[in-house]
Design an enzyme around this catalytic site. Structure first.
Site, PDB file in Angstrom:
ATOM      1  N   UNK A   1       0.815  -1.217   0.000  1.00 15.88           N
ATOM      2  CA  UNK A   1       0.000   0.000   0.000  1.00 15.88           C
ATOM      3  C   UNK A   1       0.846   1.263   0.000  1.00 15.88           C
TER       4      UNK A   1
ATOM      5  N   ASP B   1     -13.640   4.143   2.282  1.00 16.43           N
ATOM      6  CA  ASP B   1     -13.201   2.753   2.176  1.00 16.43           C
ATOM      7  C   ASP B   1     -13.988   1.976   1.129  1.00 16.43           C
ATOM      8  OD1 ASP B   1     -11.263   3.052   4.151  1.00 16.43           O
ATOM      9  OD2 ASP B   1     -12.689   2.665   5.752  1.00 16.43           O
TER      10      ASP B   1
ATOM     11  N   GLY C   1     -14.112 -14.441 -11.201  1.00 13.42           N
ATOM     12  CA  GLY C   1     -13.601 -13.864 -12.438  1.00 13.42           C
ATOM     13  C   GLY C   1     -12.571 -12.809 -12.146  1.00 13.42           C
TER      14      GLY C   1
ATOM     15  N   ASP D   1     -11.850  -3.445   3.397  1.00 13.30           N
ATOM     16  CA  ASP D   1     -12.707  -2.266   3.244  1.00 13.30           C
ATOM     17  C   ASP D   1     -14.168  -2.580   3.567  1.00 13.30           C
ATOM     18  OD1 ASP D   1     -10.670  -0.548   2.577  1.00 13.30           O
ATOM     19  OD2 ASP D   1     -10.870  -0.874   0.424  1.00 13.30           O
TER      20      ASP D   1
END
Length: 451
Positions: free
Chosen positions: A63, A123, A215, A164
């Site tokens: 991050u 978030d 996916g 989040d």
């Protein structure tokens, strides 16, 4: 404590804050749910060179790749459409009746319902749906490798995406997509051996979170990138809006800080110039232990904490990632409906990482600006509930490795956040280690904290 306690927090809880107390499981050899039996990654076991490094396929870590917060909000300003839906709040959802009419659906005579709404810069996004009083909650995140183990990197990436949702008290995720970039600098043998391990780590963490990867998108890129999208459709009572902190609440943090310092220090073991700057304050063994502790913490889901947010009546929360604990605290404070501010007194930090931050002159760990990856939740809890939250989260029924500390208070203010001049550093010992004989000045070891 360098500053006087703010009024309104309550004497009993302020005593805990001032003492730097919190809750954590006892030090031991258990690696926590999902990590029992973990063996350190060895490239040669896959037929690769012993010097092979996953982090060699990117120029940034975790991050730490985030665009600075102020710059980000400016860049995203063009996406905000306040005339359709406020960026945060509980306003009326405009346009639902018109959309229903266009679709040939019946329109109710009574006024539009009030739905919680979240938008750009927070978030997760919370989007009221047209049917059934439901909301779509969705988040996306991706970053670059910061640990050498591809399997653990996959787990960390998935945990970071789900976090989040967990920051809003959501414990169930309906679907995940995976975003993956394979480095064009990898030879085919490396791609075939490393990529499946990253995918497996991501998938295993998703399954642990009660969801599945259905996916995504995979591309070729100079740097390795891994992340995803998490989506859930839920009723308003299934999530907690991050805007209801009140004066007297306390702040609880559920993972220690220092992950970015730990992964950088681990890389510096092979960099004499960097290592020489920190070797007087930390041993190689301590760096290895801190790196492993950081890796396990980053790969641990915040799902347990999310569930306990409902049990103990949390008023607001955020997860601590790329903007550091101060940046995310400031962002959360700005969203509050009440005139409050957050004051952080205690900083739980992986042992020795504060010393490395000071010695290296980097990171800003004690200033709260050091990036974290897949960090803990910072939760605003009622004063009378915080100690019980800390005690409950370490219960064996949730598995090993969950921790929590009281780190600050909510006081009357102008929606800002700050860290006091001399915060108390709580040295969080890596699992499997014994308490140090003497903790540094202005710090406390946390092998068996009490409330």
């Amino acid at each position: 404590m360098a500053e006087a306690a703010a009024t309104g927090a309550g004497g009993e809880m302020m005593a805990a804050v001032a003492a730097g107390e919190g809750c954590s499981g006892p030090a031991g050899l258990s690696l926590g749910r999902g990590f029992s039996g973990y063996r350190p990654f060895e490239p040669q076991a896959l037929g690769l060179s012993p010097s092979w490094r996953l982090t060699g396929f990117s120029g940034m870590k975790g991050u730490g790749c985030k665009v600075p917060q102020e710059t980000l909000l400016k860049l995203l300003a063009g996406l905000t459409r306040p005339e359709v839906r406020p960026p945060v709040g509980r306003g009326l959802v405009g346009g639902l009746e018109e959309a229903a009419q266009e679709a040939g659906l019946p329109v109710r005579a009574e006024p539009s319902p009030t739905f919680p709404t979240l938008g750009i810069g927070l978030d997760s996004c919370v989007i009221p749906l047209r049917h059934g009083g439901l909301s779509l909650v969705q988040t996306t995140d991706f970053f670059y490798p910061l640990v050498e183990d591809p399997y653990m990197m996959g787990r960390i990436a998935c945990a970071n995406v789900l976090s989040d949702l967990y920051a809003m008290g959501i414990t169930e995720c309906d679907n995940m997509l995976m975003l993956l970039s394979v480095s064009q600098n990898m030879i085919e043998e490396e791609r075939e051996k490393i990529t499946p391990l990253m995918i497996k780590g991501f998938r295993d963490a998703a399954e642990e979170g009660g969801t599945a990867v259905t996916g995504g998108q995979t591309v070729i890129n100079p740097w390795i990138i891994i992340g995803g999208v998490a989506t859930v459709v839920c009723q308003p009572n299934e999530f907690i809006m991050p805007d209801s902190a009140v004066v007297g609440d306390v702040l609880v943090l559920t993972k220690p800080l220092g992950t970015q310092v730990a992964v950088n220090a681990h890389q510096w073991l092979d960099n004499p110039e960097r290592w020489n700057k920190i070797k007087m304050v930390v041993s190689r063994e301590e760096v290895e232990l801190a790196y492993q502790e950081a890796m396990f913490n980053m790969a641990t889901l915040n799902r347990t904490a999310a569930g306990l947010m409902h049990t103990f009546n949390a008023h607001a929360a955020t997860d601590i990632t790329g903007f550091g604990i101060l940046g995310h605290s400031q962002n959360l404070a700005k969203q509050q409906r009440n005139e409050v501010s957050f004051v952080i007194h205690n900083l739980p930090i992986i042992a020795k990482m504060a010393a490395i931050s000071k010695a290296s002159g980097r990171f800003g760990l004690l200033q709260g600006t050091s990036a974290e990856t897949s960090g803990g939740l910072l939760i605003c809890l009622p004063r009378e509930q915080a100690a019980r939250f800390c005690s409950e989260i370490k219960s064996s029924k949730y598995g090993e490795g969950h921790q929590a500390w009281i780190v600050g208070i909510v006081e009357k203010g102008n929606r800002t956040a700050r860290i006091i001049d001399k915060p108390r550093v709580i040295e969080v010992l890596p699992r499997g280690t014994a308490a140090t004989a003497l903790a540094p000045e202005n710090s406390s070891a946390s092998s068996e904290p009490s409330l």
